[in-house]
Design a protein around this motif. Structure first.
Motif, short mmCIF file in Angstrom:
data_model
loop_
_atom_site.label_atom_id
_atom_site.label_comp_id
_atom_site.label_asym_id
_atom_site.label_seq_id
_atom_site.Cartn_x
_atom_site.Cartn_y
_atom_site.Cartn_z
N GLY A 38 0.82 -1.21 0.00
CA GLY A 38 0.00 0.00 0.00
C GLY A 38 0.85 1.25 0.00
N SER A 39 0.49 2.18 0.86
CA SER A 39 1.16 3.48 0.87
C SER A 39 2.40 3.46 1.76
CB SER A 39 0.19 4.54 1.39
OG SER A 39 -0.21 4.23 2.71
N MET A 91 -1.04 0.20 15.94
CA MET A 91 -0.65 1.51 15.44
C MET A 91 -1.19 2.63 16.31
SD MET A 91 -1.23 0.79 11.35
CE MET A 91 -0.73 2.40 10.77
N GLY A 92 -1.10 2.45 17.61
CA GLY A 92 -1.55 3.50 18.52
C GLY A 92 -3.03 3.48 18.82
N ILE A 105 -4.74 -8.11 -2.34
CA ILE A 105 -4.14 -8.85 -3.46
C ILE A 105 -2.64 -8.53 -3.44
CG2 ILE A 105 -4.04 -9.22 -5.95
CD1 ILE A 105 -6.94 -8.28 -6.15
N VAL A 121 -1.59 -4.61 -2.25
CA VAL A 121 -2.55 -3.57 -1.90
C VAL A 121 -3.61 -4.24 -1.04
CG1 VAL A 121 -4.24 -1.89 -2.74
CG2 VAL A 121 -2.14 -2.28 -4.03
N PHE A 122 -3.85 -3.69 0.14
CA PHE A 122 -4.95 -4.21 0.95
C PHE A 122 -5.90 -3.08 1.29
CE2 PHE A 122 -4.07 -2.92 5.41
CZ PHE A 122 -2.78 -2.41 5.28
N GLN A 124 -6.83 -0.84 3.24
CA GLN A 124 -6.38 -0.10 4.41
C GLN A 124 -7.48 0.85 4.91
OE1 GLN A 124 -2.49 1.30 3.27
NE2 GLN A 124 -1.97 1.99 5.33
N VAL A 125 -8.19 1.47 3.96
CA VAL A 125 -9.28 2.38 4.34
C VAL A 125 -10.40 1.57 5.01
CG1 VAL A 125 -11.10 3.88 3.41
CG2 VAL A 125 -8.75 4.16 2.64
N GLN B 112 -1.54 2.98 -7.20
CA GLN B 112 -1.50 1.64 -7.77
C GLN B 112 -2.69 0.81 -7.33
OE1 GLN B 112 2.12 -0.55 -7.78
NE2 GLN B 112 3.39 1.27 -8.06
N GLY B 113 -2.93 -0.22 -8.11
CA GLY B 113 -3.98 -1.16 -7.77
C GLY B 113 -3.64 -2.54 -8.29
N MET B 114 -4.37 -3.52 -7.79
CA MET B 114 -4.21 -4.91 -8.25
C MET B 114 -5.60 -5.40 -8.62
SD MET B 114 -1.01 -5.98 -7.23
CE MET B 114 0.22 -5.37 -6.08
N GLN B 130 -8.30 -4.36 -5.83
CA GLN B 130 -7.77 -3.64 -4.67
C GLN B 130 -7.08 -2.40 -5.19
OE1 GLN B 130 -8.05 -4.01 -1.45
NE2 GLN B 130 -9.09 -5.99 -1.43
N ASP B 132 -5.44 1.30 -4.10
CA ASP B 132 -4.83 1.87 -2.89
C ASP B 132 -5.45 3.22 -2.55
OD1 ASP B 132 -3.27 2.51 -0.77
OD2 ASP B 132 -1.39 2.68 -1.90
N GLN B 133 -6.65 3.13 -2.04
CA GLN B 133 -7.46 4.32 -1.73
C GLN B 133 -6.79 5.16 -0.63
OE1 GLN B 133 -11.42 3.19 -0.61
NE2 GLN B 133 -12.12 5.31 -0.64
N MET B 134 -6.07 4.49 0.27
CA MET B 134 -5.38 5.22 1.35
C MET B 134 -4.36 6.19 0.75
SD MET B 134 -5.23 5.66 4.62
CE MET B 134 -5.57 4.32 5.77
N SER B 135 -3.57 5.71 -0.22
CA SER B 135 -2.61 6.61 -0.88
C SER B 135 -3.32 7.75 -1.58
CB SER B 135 -1.77 5.83 -1.90
OG SER B 135 -0.87 4.98 -1.24
N LEU B 137 -6.17 9.20 -0.81
CA LEU B 137 -6.64 10.19 0.18
C LEU B 137 -5.47 10.98 0.75
CD1 LEU B 137 -9.41 8.08 1.97
CD2 LEU B 137 -9.70 9.85 0.21
N GLN B 138 -4.32 10.30 0.92
CA GLN B 138 -3.13 11.00 1.41
C GLN B 138 -2.64 12.01 0.37
OE1 GLN B 138 -0.60 7.66 2.32
NE2 GLN B 138 -1.36 7.46 4.41
N ILE B 143 -6.27 13.04 4.29
CA ILE B 143 -5.80 12.45 5.56
C ILE B 143 -4.27 12.58 5.61
CG2 ILE B 143 -7.71 10.83 5.94
CD1 ILE B 143 -5.89 8.66 4.73
N PRO B 147 -1.12 7.74 9.44
CA PRO B 147 -2.41 7.67 10.10
C PRO B 147 -2.29 7.37 11.60
CG PRO B 147 -2.09 5.74 8.70
CD PRO B 147 -0.93 6.65 8.49
N ALA B 148 -1.15 6.81 12.01
CA ALA B 148 -1.04 6.42 13.43
C ALA B 148 -0.54 7.59 14.25
CB ALA B 148 -0.09 5.26 13.58
#
Lengths: 136, 148
Positions: A38-39, A91-92, A105, A121-122, A124-125, B112-114, B130, B132-135, B137-138, B143, B147-148
């Motif tokens: 992921g990121s 993670m806190g 995947i 990529v998992f 994460q959101v 990226q995606g898979m 999949q 990478d929605q987190m990336s 949004l970043q 966000i 995130p931690a």
């Protein structure tokens, strides 16, 4: 190594993480192994093992269900689902007791029978939403 | 749009060629052509918490086209295994329109995606994705990077 052997080793790789509660099976990875998930920044063997341990600390009963394995030559894609209960610090985020189900995947690239690279990529959101720390 | 076509037997490549054509249409934002890669009753996973149909996926793509009018797509890896094709891809674009309630930021997207597609008679019957929605949004600054 045959595609079939690589597919079998890809499956074993994730199941070993469940057995060892995070650390990678060193028999299956190349010494210059690299993982990008992921990121997160790219990790080496120790980095990915530590990343795994962090998950099993937050979700001590977490496990992979291998949903599909697609392989050709030295490349194997693995679709899996992670399920577990958030009973530890992650993670806190203090334990919420929530159960999570997260899809992923991963694409594994083999070299001489060993995994040289993992790119994954998992959801994460989705994970953060299930833990209640992110809206949506 | 870049598409690295792997060196494979022509018969094995037929579905890969169909995807290449479909993605050409997608980059051209021609969803009427793009949708023909799917069976009408195709099931798509990973775009929402529950499986959705083709209409649902197209609605999601329209939102991307509105938010990122210069959107582009690149295939990074292709794995062909019988009737299944796995791909690693990258989507790029500039956030110059409203996207899912987020006003234009002018920022670039590089995510990226898979995906794994299961073909039946030359069309996708089921697909698992999949992205990478987190990336994403970043990168849009919605966000923080940690995130931690």
């Amino acid at each position: 190594m045959s595609t079939q052997q690589n597919k079998e080793n890809a499956r074993r790789f994730f199941l070993a993480q469940d057995r060892q509660k995070g650390p990678l099976d060193l028999e299956l990875v190349a010494s210059d192994y690299r993982a990008t998930i992921g990121s997160n920044p790219t990790m080496d063997v120790a980095g990915h093992s530590g990343f795994g341990v962090m998950f099993y600390q937050g979700f001590p009963d977490i496990y992979h269900t291998i949903d599909d394995v697609v392989g050709e030559g030295e490349q194997v894609a693995v679709r899996f689902t992670l399920r577990g209960n958030h009973t530890g610090n992650f993670m806190g985020i203090a334990a919420t007791g929530k159960s999570i189900e997260v899809g992923a995947i991963a694409l594994l690239s083999f070299r001489e029978g060993k995994i040289a690279e993992l790119q994954a990529v998992f959801d994460q959101v989705g994970l953060m939403q299930q833990l209640g720390v992110m809206g949506g | 749009m870049a598409f690295q076509s792997p060196q494979k037997e022509p018969e094995m490549n037929r579905n890969v060629e169909r995807i290449r054509q479909a993605m050409e249409a997608w980059v051209g934002q021609d969803l009427d052509t793009y949708r023909t890669i799917y069976h009408p009753d195709a099931v798509l996973h990973g775009f929402a918490p529950h499986p959705i149909d083709v209409e649902g996926v197209l609605a999601g793509y329209r939102a991307f086209f509105a938010g990122f009018p210069d959107i582009d797509f690149e295939v990074l890896d292709t794995i062909v295994d019988g009737e299944k094709i796995a791909m690693r891809f990258r989507v790029t674009g500039t956030h110059t329109g409203e996207f899912q309630g987020i006003p234009a930021t002018g920022r670039g997207m590089n995510v990226q995606g898979m995906t794994i597609m299961d073909f039946r008679d030359g069309k996708i019957a089921e697909r698992w994705n999949q992205f990478d929605q987190m990336s994403l949004l970043q990168q849009l600054g919605v966000i923080p990077t940690s995130p931690a």
